[in-house]
Design an enzyme around this catalytic site. Structure first.
Site, short mmCIF file in Angstrom:
data_model
loop_
_atom_site.label_atom_id
_atom_site.label_comp_id
_atom_site.label_asym_id
_atom_site.label_seq_id
_atom_site.Cartn_x
_atom_site.Cartn_y
_atom_site.Cartn_z
N ASN A 153 52.78 10.24 4.20
CA ASN A 153 52.35 9.51 3.22
C ASN A 153 52.10 7.82 3.65
O ASN A 153 51.43 7.21 3.23
CB ASN A 153 53.02 9.84 2.16
CG ASN A 153 54.43 9.61 2.10
OD1 ASN A 153 55.07 10.24 2.94
ND2 ASN A 153 55.16 8.81 1.45
N HIS A 203 46.42 14.95 -7.54
CA HIS A 203 46.00 13.32 -7.75
C HIS A 203 45.90 12.93 -6.41
O HIS A 203 45.58 11.82 -6.21
CB HIS A 203 47.04 13.04 -8.42
CG HIS A 203 48.33 12.36 -7.98
ND1 HIS A 203 48.56 11.04 -7.48
CD2 HIS A 203 49.67 13.16 -7.86
CE1 HIS A 203 49.96 11.35 -7.08
NE2 HIS A 203 50.26 12.33 -7.22
N CYS A 328 56.48 6.64 -4.52
CA CYS A 328 57.64 7.20 -5.23
C CYS A 328 58.82 6.01 -4.86
O CYS A 328 59.88 6.47 -5.96
CB CYS A 328 57.63 8.76 -4.74
SG CYS A 328 56.52 9.43 -5.21
#
Length: 377
Positions: A153, A203, A328
């Site tokens: 990510n 998402h 996050c």
């Protein structure tokens, strides 16, 4: 004017066609999928089954191998913690993962470690990917689960999933991949039948937040021996009980189908944006993170000489919206565990920014971005 949004690895915009499906099942077709006595429930059930087919088609599985969840974090937890009982029952309590996984994978492994499991965390080099030989060397007779992400990510680096899957030939360990960043984008690698479980996030693929899936491939007639983390109701084969969010699920199904149909055009658009961005940066002193032949076309993890990421983000905030790592953990000012695992010092890690876009991203004035960076240097 708003800055151009360039943080698609954190979340993607909602596709207009997906929005239409979402609104229809929120307002008109609002039935409960579990209601069996009337047409509202029947149509809701049909929508969910169609979405299972759509999501399953992306990776080549059948509808009964798709479990809907609230997102990749829940899917990761179910895939990992759901094998706890199998590990205790069989005595196979060795687990393998990598040092660059998302916290939604690393923390469930830590939980199992506290419960008596042994975890091997594979290292990566400066390229940001795991060598298949390292996985082979780590395998043991009592290895129960291997969990390696499809694409990172923060860096966008794709792991060599096919080679890693091949490294497990002849071994019974289950293979799980967190595909939050690559599902619907890098299509072929997830179709390998040796991958037992795949975590999906809505998402990250132009669907709403709050929906995802865990794909669980059967081995012949055998299912992965998962146990639920919560109880009550029996939905999703008893593995994820609770009333199904039909609108979110139908929207995810639509997004999955569009991801396959439009894959080539989306990829071409992302590559074009990348080329223009790199062209604008050529006059600057910069360094790209990770092995670039493995990086997804919509991601740049980059540092500019002499510039801290926080200062750079603030300086560019009226032009582009970017980040310096995982959304996050954005509240944390500690250096990225991913970049540290790739051998960076704290200062080097803190200099990196992540720029990520998609096929829906409007044109960016990369010249203005480069000039602003030049002024800061």
């Amino acid at each position: 004017m708003n800055p151009v949004y360039l943080d698609c690895n954190a979340t993607t915009p909602l596709d207009p066609q997906v929005r239409e499906v979402l609104v229809r099942y929120l307002t008109d077709e609002f039935g409960n999928e579990g209601s069996r006595t009337h047409e509202y429930g029947a149509r809701a059930k049909q929508a969910v089954q169609r979405a299972r087919d759509q999501v399953g088609a992306v990776v080549g599985v059948k509808r009964d191998e798709v479990i809907f969840t609230s997102g990749a974090t829940e899917s990761n937890n179910l895939a990992i913690l759901g094998l706890r009982e199998a590990g205790h029952a069989t005595g196979r309590k060795h687990l393998i993962t990598t040092a660059i996984e998302h916290k939604a994978v690393l923390e469930p492994f830590e939980a199992l470690e506290r419960d008596g499991f042994e975890v091997t965390r594979l290292a990566v080099g400066a390229g940001g990917y795991v060598e298949p030989d390292a996985l082979k060397a780590a395998l043991r007779d009592d290895t129960l689960l291997v969990s390696i992400m499809q694409a990172n990510n923060e860096t966008g680096v794709l792991q060599p999933l096919k080679e890693l899957a091949s490294a497990l030939d002849g071994h019974p360990a289950y293979l799980h991949t967190d595909a939050a960043q690559g599902f619907g984008k890098d299509l072929e690698s997830l179709r390998d039948p040796r991958i037992d479980m795949i975590s999906v996030s809505g998402h990250k693929v132009f669907a709403p937040k709050g929906v995802g899936a865990l794909i669980t491939r059967r081995r012949g007639y055998e299912r992965v021996p998962l146990k639920p983390l919560v109880y009550g109701g029996g939905q999703e084969r008893g593995l994820r009980p609770g009333t199904l969010p039909v609108a979110l699920i139908a929207a995810l199904g639509e997004a999955a189908e569009l991801a396959v149909c439009d894959n080539s055009a989306r990829l071409a658009r992302c590559k074009a944006i990348r080329e223009v961005a790199l062209g604008a940066f050529r006059g600057l002193s910069f360094k790209l993170t990770g092995e670039q032949t493995r990086v997804m076309s919509h991601v740049l993890n980059v540092s500019f000489r002499g510039l801290d990421s926080e200062a750079l983000i603030v300086a560019l905030k009226d032009l582009i919206a970017i980040s310096n790592g995982s959304a996050c953990t954005s509240a944390s000012y500690t250096p990225s565990h991913v970049l540290k695992a790739m051998g960076m010092t704290d200062d080097q890690a803190n200099a990196c920014v992540r720029i990520s876009w998609c096929h829906m991203t409007p044109d960016v004035d990369w010249g203005a971005v480069a000039e602003r960076i030049r002024m800061l240097s």
